[in-house]
Scaffold this motif. Sequence first.
Motif, PDB file in Angstrom:
ATOM      1  N   LEU A 101       0.840  -1.201   0.000  1.00  0.00           N
ATOM      2  CA  LEU A 101       0.000   0.000   0.000  1.00  0.00           C
ATOM      3  C   LEU A 101       0.873   1.249   0.000  1.00  0.00           C
ATOM      4  O   LEU A 101       1.943   1.262   0.620  1.00  0.00           O
ATOM      5  CB  LEU A 101      -0.877   0.025   1.260  1.00  0.00           C
ATOM      6  N   LEU A 102       0.415   2.285  -0.683  1.00  0.00           N
ATOM      7  CA  LEU A 102       1.046   3.606  -0.613  1.00  0.00           C
ATOM      8  C   LEU A 102       0.014   4.570  -0.042  1.00  0.00           C
ATOM      9  O   LEU A 102      -1.077   4.715  -0.595  1.00  0.00           O
ATOM     10  CB  LEU A 102       1.494   4.065  -2.005  1.00  0.00           C
ATOM     11  N   LEU A 103       0.356   5.185   1.087  1.00  0.00           N
ATOM     12  CA  LEU A 103      -0.543   6.149   1.722  1.00  0.00           C
ATOM     13  C   LEU A 103       0.038   7.543   1.547  1.00  0.00           C
ATOM     14  O   LEU A 103       1.169   7.802   1.978  1.00  0.00           O
ATOM     15  CB  LEU A 103      -0.656   5.861   3.230  1.00  0.00           C
ATOM     16  N   LYS A 104      -0.709   8.424   0.903  1.00  0.00           N
ATOM     17  CA  LYS A 104      -0.299   9.829   0.892  1.00  0.00           C
ATOM     18  C   LYS A 104      -0.983  10.465   2.090  1.00  0.00           C
ATOM     19  O   LYS A 104      -2.205  10.347   2.239  1.00  0.00           O
ATOM     20  CB  LYS A 104      -0.661  10.486  -0.426  1.00  0.00           C
ATOM     21  N   VAL A 105      -0.184  11.077   2.940  1.00  0.00           N
ATOM     22  CA  VAL A 105      -0.682  11.530   4.233  1.00  0.00           C
ATOM     23  C   VAL A 105      -0.302  12.984   4.495  1.00  0.00           C
ATOM     24  O   VAL A 105       0.547  13.555   3.806  1.00  0.00           O
ATOM     25  CB  VAL A 105      -0.104  10.656   5.381  1.00  0.00           C
ATOM     26  N   ASP A 106      -0.957  13.537   5.490  1.00  0.00           N
ATOM     27  CA  ASP A 106      -0.514  14.820   6.029  1.00  0.00           C
ATOM     28  C   ASP A 106      -0.066  14.535   7.463  1.00  0.00           C
ATOM     29  O   ASP A 106      -0.891  14.245   8.328  1.00  0.00           O
ATOM     30  CB  ASP A 106      -1.648  15.840   5.989  1.00  0.00           C
ATOM     31  N   GLN A 107       1.253  14.545   7.658  1.00  0.00           N
ATOM     32  CA  GLN A 107       1.849  14.184   8.953  1.00  0.00           C
ATOM     33  C   GLN A 107       2.156  15.451   9.728  1.00  0.00           C
ATOM     34  O   GLN A 107       2.885  16.316   9.248  1.00  0.00           O
ATOM     35  CB  GLN A 107       3.144  13.390   8.703  1.00  0.00           C
ATOM     36  N   SER A 108       1.621  15.551  10.930  1.00  0.00           N
ATOM     37  CA  SER A 108       1.996  16.687  11.782  1.00  0.00           C
ATOM     38  C   SER A 108       3.277  16.321  12.524  1.00  0.00           C
ATOM     39  O   SER A 108       3.366  15.229  13.093  1.00  0.00           O
ATOM     40  CB  SER A 108       0.870  17.032  12.756  1.00  0.00           C
ATOM     41  N   GLY A 109       4.263  17.201  12.499  1.00  0.00           N
ATOM     42  CA  GLY A 109       5.519  16.986  13.224  1.00  0.00           C
ATOM     43  C   GLY A 109       6.272  15.758  12.764  1.00  0.00           C
ATOM     44  O   GLY A 109       6.176  15.349  11.604  1.00  0.00           O
ATOM     45  N   PRO A 110       7.043  15.147  13.682  1.00  0.00           N
ATOM     46  CA  PRO A 110       7.869  13.998  13.307  1.00  0.00           C
ATOM     47  C   PRO A 110       7.035  12.736  13.105  1.00  0.00           C
ATOM     48  O   PRO A 110       6.101  12.484  13.865  1.00  0.00           O
ATOM     49  CB  PRO A 110       8.793  13.799  14.515  1.00  0.00           C
ATOM     50  N   ALA A 111       7.398  11.949  12.084  1.00  0.00           N
ATOM     51  CA  ALA A 111       6.767  10.635  11.885  1.00  0.00           C
ATOM     52  C   ALA A 111       7.526   9.570  12.666  1.00  0.00           C
ATOM     53  O   ALA A 111       6.982   8.528  12.995  1.00  0.00           O
ATOM     54  CB  ALA A 111       6.745  10.271  10.405  1.00  0.00           C
ATOM     55  N   CYS A 112       8.818   9.815  12.946  1.00  0.00           N
ATOM     56  CA  CYS A 112       9.695   8.796  13.532  1.00  0.00           C
ATOM     57  C   CYS A 112       9.694   8.861  15.058  1.00  0.00           C
ATOM     58  O   CYS A 112       9.661   9.955  15.629  1.00  0.00           O
ATOM     59  CB  CYS A 112      11.114   8.985  12.994  1.00  0.00           C
ATOM     60  N   HIS A 113       9.778   7.695  15.680  1.00  0.00           N
ATOM     61  CA  HIS A 113       9.769   7.626  17.148  1.00  0.00           C
ATOM     62  C   HIS A 113      11.018   8.268  17.756  1.00  0.00           C
ATOM     63  O   HIS A 113      11.064   8.519  18.955  1.00  0.00           O
ATOM     64  CB  HIS A 113       9.660   6.166  17.626  1.00  0.00           C
TER      65      HIS A 113
END
Lengths: 146, 146
Positions: A101-113
Amino acid sequence: MSDSFKSLESAATGSQTSLDALLGAAKWNADGLIPAIAQQHDSGEVLMMAWMNRAALKETLSTHRVCYWSRSRQAFWRKGETSGQQQHLVEARFDCDGDTLLLKVDQSGPACHTGRRSCFYVKLSENTAEVDQAPLISPDTLYGKN
Amino acid sequence: MSDSFKSLESAATGSQTSLDALLGAAKWNADGLIPAIAQQHDSGEVLMMAWMNRAALKETLSTHRVCYWSRSRQAFWRKGETSGQQQHLVEARFDCDGDTLLLKVDQSGPACHTGRRSCFYVKLSENTAEVDQAPLISPDTLYGKN
């Protein structure tokens, strides 16, 4: 490759099929999961890859808030539940053979832990690997430890 | 998560480690493979996802021509060998926990075996799925059948 995806290969642009039929034909692995790539919709930055089961994908398509399946916790993982850094779905796509799957997203701030914008911060060369991104937020702040 | 990737989490930007140490710590699956996302380096388009073993990744980093491991053929898959549509490596990255690769590439022509530029041409909505990209080249032409 399933018949459903095979028949879409030669389908004209605009051809539609039912989502449930397609999900029935998708190549879920032995644990019922498919990898999902999350890409920031406007900048094109690839942020992370995680896993979805059928229920997580259905929920994501319905709520537009991205829900993965956490393999370590064996539980739904609604991105941002702990960190507050949510991922909103802009567009979801299957690949040609129904195994990614490919998700185009709107990520607020960091995606990484780790507090970095993207998980892909280790750049490889022929003999070495180098960290080339700094955290936007410290992980301790992100997860409320200080 | 391995110690090697764990220690990079808090490493300063510019910190380096040896590639072989990192590859030893990476999370290859039971078949010795890791998923690799291919992204067109300038447009940002996500083209495909395939799999690499350690030898395929080492070869790719050395030759800068992308080599995957074909799970169906159980053989090296030097992208473009049959179709002529090669993938040249611009940049390779590991993610934070060492279980996914991101390859920034320069892809000539279609990346997908259907003749489409990208494999992600099936767009999902809550109840339906729709083909929204047309082939650049017919697969028969791509694989020399006519």
